[in-house]
Design a protein around this motif. Structure first.
Motif, PDB file in Angstrom:
ATOM      1  N   CYS B  75      39.439  50.377  33.857  1.00  0.00           N
ATOM      2  CA  CYS B  75      39.666  49.189  33.464  1.00  0.00           C
ATOM      3  C   CYS B  75      40.655  48.373  34.538  1.00  0.00           C
ATOM      4  CB  CYS B  75      40.376  48.893  32.021  1.00  0.00           C
ATOM      5  SG  CYS B  75      40.689  47.346  31.829  1.00  0.00           S
ATOM      6  N   LEU B  76      40.300  47.393  35.089  1.00  0.00           N
ATOM      7  CA  LEU B  76      40.928  46.540  36.272  1.00  0.00           C
ATOM      8  C   LEU B  76      41.401  45.484  35.562  1.00  0.00           C
ATOM      9  CD1 LEU B  76      38.483  47.318  39.313  1.00  0.00           C
ATOM     10  CD2 LEU B  76      40.673  48.118  38.883  1.00  0.00           C
ATOM     11  N   VAL B  77      42.655  45.089  35.705  1.00  0.00           N
ATOM     12  CA  VAL B  77      43.011  43.904  35.259  1.00  0.00           C
ATOM     13  C   VAL B  77      43.711  43.095  36.324  1.00  0.00           C
ATOM     14  CG1 VAL B  77      44.585  42.577  33.465  1.00  0.00           C
ATOM     15  CG2 VAL B  77      43.372  44.601  32.925  1.00  0.00           C
ATOM     16  N   LEU B  78      43.509  41.774  36.570  1.00  0.00           N
ATOM     17  CA  LEU B  78      44.233  41.067  37.679  1.00  0.00           C
ATOM     18  C   LEU B  78      45.279  40.071  37.062  1.00  0.00           C
ATOM     19  CD1 LEU B  78      43.961  40.456  40.738  1.00  0.00           C
ATOM     20  CD2 LEU B  78      42.596  38.233  39.977  1.00  0.00           C
ATOM     21  N   PHE B  79      46.512  40.421  37.334  1.00  0.00           N
ATOM     22  CA  PHE B  79      47.461  39.488  36.851  1.00  0.00           C
ATOM     23  C   PHE B  79      48.062  38.315  38.011  1.00  0.00           C
ATOM     24  CE2 PHE B  79      47.970  43.614  34.559  1.00  0.00           C
ATOM     25  CZ  PHE B  79      48.434  43.002  33.117  1.00  0.00           C
ATOM     26  N   GLU B  80      48.121  37.145  37.757  1.00  0.00           N
ATOM     27  CA  GLU B  80      48.632  36.118  38.447  1.00  0.00           C
ATOM     28  C   GLU B  80      49.755  35.491  37.840  1.00  0.00           C
ATOM     29  OE1 GLU B  80      45.134  34.162  40.876  1.00  0.00           O
ATOM     30  OE2 GLU B  80      44.136  34.703  39.169  1.00  0.00           O
ATOM     31  N   ASN B  81      50.929  35.476  38.447  1.00  0.00           N
ATOM     32  CA  ASN B  81      52.222  34.913  37.856  1.00  0.00           C
ATOM     33  C   ASN B  81      52.366  35.448  36.505  1.00  0.00           C
ATOM     34  OD1 ASN B  81      52.185  32.976  40.230  1.00  0.00           O
ATOM     35  ND2 ASN B  81      50.798  31.749  39.029  1.00  0.00           N
ATOM     36  N   GLY B  82      52.282  36.684  36.223  1.00  0.00           N
ATOM     37  CA  GLY B  82      52.580  37.475  35.215  1.00  0.00           C
ATOM     38  C   GLY B  82      51.593  37.378  33.917  1.00  0.00           C
ATOM     39  N   GLU B  83      50.558  36.871  34.352  1.00  0.00           N
ATOM     40  CA  GLU B  83      49.684  36.504  33.061  1.00  0.00           C
ATOM     41  C   GLU B  83      48.296  37.024  33.573  1.00  0.00           C
ATOM     42  OE1 GLU B  83      49.520  34.556  30.363  1.00  0.00           O
ATOM     43  OE2 GLU B  83      51.694  33.907  30.779  1.00  0.00           O
ATOM     44  N   GLU B  84      47.653  37.983  32.494  1.00  0.00           N
ATOM     45  CA  GLU B  84      46.217  38.045  32.994  1.00  0.00           C
ATOM     46  C   GLU B  84      45.285  37.150  33.211  1.00  0.00           C
ATOM     47  OE1 GLU B  84      44.424  40.935  29.887  1.00  0.00           O
ATOM     48  OE2 GLU B  84      42.475  40.515  30.740  1.00  0.00           O
ATOM     49  N   SER B  85      44.458  37.301  34.499  1.00  0.00           N
ATOM     50  CA  SER B  85      43.560  36.207  34.492  1.00  0.00           C
ATOM     51  C   SER B  85      41.848  36.648  34.707  1.00  0.00           C
ATOM     52  CB  SER B  85      43.826  35.253  36.003  1.00  0.00           C
ATOM     53  OG  SER B  85      43.754  36.656  36.987  1.00  0.00           O
ATOM     54  N   ARG B  86      41.915  37.831  35.079  1.00  0.00           N
ATOM     55  CA  ARG B  86      40.563  38.551  34.844  1.00  0.00           C
ATOM     56  C   ARG B  86      40.632  39.932  34.550  1.00  0.00           C
ATOM     57  NH1 ARG B  86      36.477  36.589  39.683  1.00  0.00           N
ATOM     58  NH2 ARG B  86      35.230  37.540  38.136  1.00  0.00           N
ATOM     59  N   ARG B  87      39.496  40.573  34.149  1.00  0.00           N
ATOM     60  CA  ARG B  87      39.519  41.871  33.484  1.00  0.00           C
ATOM     61  C   ARG B  87      38.026  42.344  33.893  1.00  0.00           C
ATOM     62  NH1 ARG B  87      41.573  45.053  28.395  1.00  0.00           N
ATOM     63  NH2 ARG B  87      43.606  43.657  29.066  1.00  0.00           N
ATOM     64  N   SER B  88      37.740  43.697  34.616  1.00  0.00           N
ATOM     65  CA  SER B  88      36.513  44.315  34.453  1.00  0.00           C
ATOM     66  C   SER B  88      36.618  45.533  33.824  1.00  0.00           C
ATOM     67  CB  SER B  88      36.303  44.284  36.038  1.00  0.00           C
ATOM     68  OG  SER B  88      35.254  45.259  36.095  1.00  0.00           O
ATOM     69  N   ILE B  89      35.569  46.132  33.395  1.00  0.00           N
ATOM     70  CA  ILE B  89      35.556  47.519  32.594  1.00  0.00           C
ATOM     71  C   ILE B  89      34.292  48.455  33.431  1.00  0.00           C
ATOM     72  CG2 ILE B  89      34.782  48.977  30.680  1.00  0.00           C
ATOM     73  CD1 ILE B  89      36.481  46.214  29.361  1.00  0.00           C
ATOM     74  N   GLY B  90      34.630  49.474  33.723  1.00  0.00           N
ATOM     75  CA  GLY B  90      33.609  50.544  34.228  1.00  0.00           C
ATOM     76  C   GLY B  90      33.822  50.395  35.953  1.00  0.00           C
TER      77      GLY B  90
END
Lengths: 301, 103
Positions: B75-90
């Motif tokens: 699971c890839l999670v992108l954080f921008e300024n401490g907040e989750e902005s995008r997510r991808s699974i697999g």
């Protein structure tokens, strides 16, 4: 100009590369994701000759290293098109174009989805297509597996040691899976078999909360689950080549044991071909046959 | 830069308070697709200057996995300024990860 371009770096594609390199042909393998294909999801392979136990990751990595050591080039780009220019073929990726004399399509297959409206948005929120990846998140919880083949039953068996309860939902009353696995699963006290039934609805708020299961006789049952593991088969990844080679109604490449497609100089190997048995050993077998016939074809050009 | 291993002890400093955006790779040793993803992540960490890439082992860091509702890996999670902005699974191709990271 390469002699042979192989599309897909799973067991079929990499085996084809080994055979082609040993026949002194130049080889480029193009892969969209990473090497290994579907087998990387398997924790323990027990039916491949010689190795009693090997993980899918180790198998794939050994095969990858062997292929590289023999001098095959492996590039991670997704193939979107193949053009037949007679004695030359042009393989188009999202980034480049490559020329070669023969192509082997070994793209394999991807997970078939249930086709329910909110399925995609619940992936990672209770819906999974990989029990060995996600099973650990369901320790002591209730899960369901849907499907009746080897993958579904192996998933259920794996999950039965982690989850407190496993429902196995299958649309028929008998399984396609190996008898050994079926017998092992029947011994598990926390596994409940639900036959002649399909999952017809996913109920969720933030996460998956329950599933609606409909029996052939029309009766409907709602089952509370924390997770649903989908193992209802695979779909061949041949869509990009449909204009070039003939596919059957299910999308599999029309090619026999000789791995020759309906287009001269284009061969196929592995799970995306019409065949009875889709196993690691038949995929690698195809790789050898496709490469051997591709080499013969090039030598006769 | 190489991939940074992150635990609950340095998560705040490395991820939430990072000047750059952060791509967090939630993974585990027993997960085949996670292992296949790792070389791609390593490559991206070397190539990209606009993102910090971190790896979080969900076996050791179950609190972080739970906090961010990770129940499918990789699971890839992108954080921008401490907040989750995008997510991808697999397991996804490098290009798709590049798209997630963005400019």
């Amino acid at each position: 100009m390469y002699d042979i371009i192989i599309v897909g770096a799973g067991p079929a594609g990499l085996t084809a590369a080994i055979y082609a390199r040993r026949a002194q042909k130049s080889v480029l393998v193009l892969e969209a994701k990473s090497y290994g294909g579907q087998i990387i999801n398997t924790l323990d392979i027990e039916n491949y000759p010689v190795e009693e136990h090997i993980s899918g990751f180790d198998f794939a990595t050994k095969l990858y290293k062997q292929t590289k050591a023999l001098g095959a080039e492996i590039v991670f780009e997704k193939v979107v098109d193949i053009n037949d220019l007679g004695n030359t073929k042009e393989v188009v990726t999202t980034k480049n174009k490559y020329s070669c004399k023969a192509v082997i399509i070994a793209t394999g297959s991807e997970d078939r989805k249930l086709g329910l409206s909110n399925e995609d948005e619940l992936v990672g929120k209770g819906i999974s297509y990989c029990a060995t990846c996600d099973g650990a998140f369901y320790k002591g919880k209730t899960v369901a597996v849907v499907g009746g083949g080897n993958t579904a039953l192996e998933d259920a068996l794996y999950l039965s040691d982690i989850a407190s309860k496993v429902y196995l939902i299958h649309r028929r009353d008998e399984f396609r899976a190996e008898e050994t696995t079926v017998e092992q699963l029947k011994k598990k006290e926390n596994v409940e078999f639900i036959y002649n039934s399909t999952v017809t609805k996913l109920n969720a708020s933030e996460r998956l909360e329950s599933i609606e299961v409909t029996n052939k006789d029309g009766s409907v049952r709602t089952i509370e689950v924390n997770g649903l593991f989908v193992a209802v088969g695979r779909i061949p990844e041949n869509q990009n080549f449909a204009k070039l080679i003939e596919l059957d109604n299910a999308g599999y490449v029309k090619a026999g044991e000789d791995c020759k497609t309906t287009c001269k100089g284009i061969f196929t190997a592995g799970d995306n071909r019409i065949k009875e048995v889709r196993q690691l050993v038949t995929a690698t077998g195809d790789g050898a046959v496709a490469a051997t016939n591709a080499v013969k074809y090039i030598n006769n050009l | 830069m190489s991939v940074i291993e992150v635990t609950k002890d340095n998560f705040e400093t490395e991820v939430l308070k990072s000047d750059k955006k952060v791509l967090a790779d939630f993974n585990a040793d027993w997960c085949g697709p996670c292992k296949m993803l790792r070389p791609i992540i390593d490559e991206l960490a070397e190539e990209k200057d606009n993102v910090k890439i971190v790896s979080i082992n969900i076996d050791n860091e179950d609190e972080l996995a739970e906090k961010y509702n990770v129940s499918s890996i990789p699971c890839l999670v992108l954080f921008e300024n401490g907040e989750e902005s995008r997510r991808s699974i697999g397991l996804i191709p490098k290009e798709e990860i590049e798209n997630i990271i963005g400019e």
